[in-house]
Enzyme design. Sequence first.
Site, PDB file in Angstrom:
ATOM      1  N   GLU A 291     -10.619  -3.330  -6.655  1.00  0.00           N
ATOM      2  CA  GLU A 291     -11.029  -2.520  -5.500  1.00  0.00           C
ATOM      3  C   GLU A 291     -12.330  -1.742  -5.733  1.00  0.00           C
ATOM      4  OE1 GLU A 291      -7.565  -0.220  -4.393  1.00  0.00           O
ATOM      5  OE2 GLU A 291      -6.549  -1.985  -3.586  1.00  0.00           O
TER       6      GLU A 291
ATOM      7  N   GLU B 278      -2.966  -8.277  -4.101  1.00  0.00           N
ATOM      8  CA  GLU B 278      -2.178  -7.033  -4.047  1.00  0.00           C
ATOM      9  C   GLU B 278      -1.917  -6.555  -2.625  1.00  0.00           C
ATOM     10  OE1 GLU B 278      -3.381  -3.650  -6.584  1.00  0.00           O
ATOM     11  OE2 GLU B 278      -2.799  -2.361  -4.907  1.00  0.00           O
TER      12      GLU B 278
END
Length: 401
Positions: free
Chosen positions: A158, A246
Site C-alpha cells: 500500500e 488483501e
Amino acid sequence: MKSVKSLLTATLALAALTGNLIAGTCTADFANIKQTIRGFGAATVTSQGTITDTHFNVGFGSGGGTVGLTIARIRIPPSTNSSDWAGEVSNGAKAKSRGAIVIASPWSPPASMKDNNSTIDGYLKTSSYGAYATHLQNFVNYCRNNGCELYGISIQNEPDIDVDYESCHWTADQMRVFCRDQMGIFYTTKVMMPESFQFRKAMSDPTLNDAAARANVDIICGHIYGGGIEAYPLATSNGKELWMTEILNTDTSLSAVIGTAKQIHDCMNVAGFNCYCWWYLKRDYGPVNETGARTKRGCVIAQYARLVRPGSVRVACTANPSPGVFVTAYKNGSKAVIVAVNTSTSTVRQEFKIVGHSVSSLNRWRTSGSEDLATLSAVTVSGGSFTDSLPGQSVTSYFQP
C-alpha cells in the site's frame, strides 16, 4: 393482451406468495476459457499472534472441515538482521509444507534507507535503491534456505495510503524507476507491484508503459479497499496476471459473509483477477477463528477454494441470470465447477445450461444461514441442463465427482 397481463400478474403473485423469484437461464460455456486461477489465500503475518498447527491445518488443508487455501502472504520485516525474519518465514514454511505457495510483502524498507529514518511514513531514498533491492534479494535467499521458497515478492504494501503504522510512500514514477533499474535481479521469484490499497491503475500504468520496467515485473497486484474491482486491459494485454492480495471485513453477519462470496464473484468475473487473498488467517471475522475452527466466512471461501484449485480456469458464464443471483464457472482439470451466490432473501429456482462439456451429474455443497459447507444430494444433468433451488442468502457449489 389482457390475458397476457393477467397471466403475468398471477405469476408474479405466485412468486411473491411462495417466496421464490423468477429466474432466467444461466449458461456456462466450458469451451470459452477466461483467466487461470492461481488460488485463494490469507496472510499468516505474525502480528495476528501465534498461529497454531490447528489454524494451519484448517486454513490450508483440503479435507473435511478445512478452508482449502493455497496462498500464504507473509511480511518482510524492516530489518537487515536475518534473525528478525525467522517468525514470518516460519509461518510461511508451515503453509508451504501444506501445499501452499508463499508471497511476501514489505510494509517498510529498513529505516536507515528512508528519508525520515523511520519505518513509519517517509520515502525510500533514491541513493538506497540498490541497497533496498539487495535487502529484498537477501530475504528471498533466507526464505529459500529455510523451507519457504517464495513464489512472489512485492516491492511495497500500500504505497499510496497515509497511515500511522509501518509504511512507506512511493510515487508511481518511483516504482517505475525502481522496477526498471533494480528488479532485474529476480530470476525465479516473481516480482509483484504496486500493491495499491485500492488497485489504482495510476500506480502501475507508468511501469506497464515502460518496456524496460515492464520486463522486470510479473504480477500486478493490489487491494480492494473501497474500489478497484475492475478489468485492467493494459496489464493483461502485456501478459501480466492480476492478483488481489488483501481485503477484510469485520462484519460477521450473514449478509456480510454472503457479501464476501459476491466479492469473490466480482473479483473473478468483473476484474478477471487470478487470485483472491484475505487478510488475517486467524480472526473470528476471517477464515479460521481464534480457537482454530472454520468460520462461516471460511465456509464461503471454501465453496471456491476447495474446488477451484490452482491451475483451474474460469470459463464464460451468465454472470447474473436472475435478480440477486451471481454465478461463475470453472474447469478444475477436466472437472466442471459452478458456484452460484444468491444474495437475495428469497429462494430462486435457477436453471443451468452446460455447453462445451459433458457431464451427467454434479455433487453439491452449500453454505447458508443454517448450513456450513453442507454436502447435499447430487443433481442430475439431462441434455446439458439442470434446475435447482437456491435458498436466500446462500452459496451453492456444483462440481463433478
